[in-house]
Design a protein around this motif. Structure first.
Motif, mmCIF file in Angstrom:
data_model
loop_
_atom_site.group_PDB
_atom_site.id
_atom_site.type_symbol
_atom_site.label_atom_id
_atom_site.label_comp_id
_atom_site.label_asym_id
_atom_site.label_seq_id
_atom_site.Cartn_x
_atom_site.Cartn_y
_atom_site.Cartn_z
ATOM 1 N N THR A 173 -7.204 19.607 -19.379
ATOM 2 C CA THR A 173 -7.951 18.472 -19.923
ATOM 3 C C THR A 173 -8.877 17.842 -18.903
ATOM 4 O O THR A 173 -9.852 17.190 -19.279
ATOM 5 C CB THR A 173 -6.991 17.394 -20.466
ATOM 6 O OG1 THR A 173 -6.109 16.991 -19.422
ATOM 7 C CG2 THR A 173 -6.194 17.913 -21.645
ATOM 8 N N TRP A 174 -8.621 18.038 -17.633
ATOM 9 C CA TRP A 174 -9.502 17.492 -16.598
ATOM 10 C C TRP A 174 -10.854 18.181 -16.595
ATOM 11 O O TRP A 174 -11.809 17.685 -16.009
ATOM 12 C CB TRP A 174 -8.837 17.600 -15.220
ATOM 13 C CG TRP A 174 -8.540 19.003 -14.812
ATOM 14 C CD1 TRP A 174 -7.444 19.753 -15.159
ATOM 15 C CD2 TRP A 174 -9.354 19.853 -14.019
ATOM 16 N NE1 TRP A 174 -7.544 21.007 -14.628
ATOM 17 C CE2 TRP A 174 -8.701 21.099 -13.917
ATOM 18 C CE3 TRP A 174 -10.574 19.681 -13.384
ATOM 19 C CZ2 TRP A 174 -9.228 22.168 -13.205
ATOM 20 C CZ3 TRP A 174 -11.086 20.751 -12.672
ATOM 21 C CH2 TRP A 174 -10.416 21.961 -12.586
ATOM 22 N N ASN A 182 -15.117 16.758 -19.628
ATOM 23 C CA ASN A 182 -15.747 15.496 -19.244
ATOM 24 C C ASN A 182 -17.260 15.686 -19.329
ATOM 25 O O ASN A 182 -17.739 16.808 -19.491
ATOM 26 C CB ASN A 182 -15.293 15.057 -17.852
ATOM 27 C CG ASN A 182 -15.624 16.068 -16.789
ATOM 28 O OD1 ASN A 182 -16.784 16.415 -16.600
ATOM 29 N ND2 ASN A 182 -14.605 16.546 -16.083
ATOM 30 N N THR A 231 -18.903 18.420 -16.875
ATOM 31 C CA THR A 231 -18.714 19.837 -17.196
ATOM 32 C C THR A 231 -19.440 20.220 -18.484
ATOM 33 O O THR A 231 -19.889 21.357 -18.618
ATOM 34 C CB THR A 231 -17.218 20.187 -17.309
ATOM 35 O OG1 THR A 231 -16.597 19.337 -18.275
ATOM 36 C CG2 THR A 231 -16.528 20.044 -15.968
ATOM 37 N N ARG A 232 -19.548 19.298 -19.405
ATOM 38 C CA ARG A 232 -20.306 19.590 -20.626
ATOM 39 C C ARG A 232 -21.788 19.766 -20.323
ATOM 40 O O ARG A 232 -22.442 20.650 -20.868
ATOM 41 C CB ARG A 232 -20.095 18.497 -21.660
ATOM 42 C CG ARG A 232 -18.695 18.540 -22.220
ATOM 43 C CD ARG A 232 -18.477 17.433 -23.209
ATOM 44 N NE ARG A 232 -17.079 17.431 -23.593
ATOM 45 C CZ ARG A 232 -16.640 17.053 -24.761
ATOM 46 N NH1 ARG A 232 -17.488 16.626 -25.670
ATOM 47 N NH2 ARG A 232 -15.363 17.085 -25.030
#
Length: 108
Positions: free
Chosen positions: A34-35, A38, A41-42
């Motif tokens: 899940t890290w 964000n 990264t998108r």
């Protein structure tokens, strides 16, 4: 066998970088991931192809401009890191612009 006779190679960047990257992968292997979800990264995922296309246009002049940085191992580490950060920022800016105004209209 000459490579093993000089222990300074064990601390060189050519060996340290892959070992550290491998250690990072192993340390993060058990996490849920899940890290990775964000805005940064998108953005990297959206503009990665544009970055692939434009980074050469930024790397070649940067190599000529910051050529003396590569004078020796760790000789100008601070300047190298500053040049790398500037290159990454320029690549993100240019690739974001080309993605928005060239790639996206071409897809539609």
């Amino acid at each position: 066998m000459a490579w093993f006779s000089d222990p300074s190679h064990l601390l060189s960047r050519e060996i340290a970088a892959p070992v550290l990257a491998g250690a990072l992968v192993l340390a993060l292997a058990g996490r849920d991931g899940t890290w990775l979800v964000n805005p940064a990264t998108r953005l990297a995922g959206r503009v990665s192809f544009s970055a692939y296309l434009v980074h050469f246009a930024l790397v070649i002049p940067a190599q000529e401009w910051f050529g003396p940085v590569a004078a020796g191992p760790w000789a100008s580490c601070g300047l190298f890191l500053a040049a790398s950060a500037a290159g990454i920022a320029a690549t993100v800016a240019v690739s974001t612009a080309t993605h928005r105004w060239i790639e996206e209209p071409g897809i539609r």
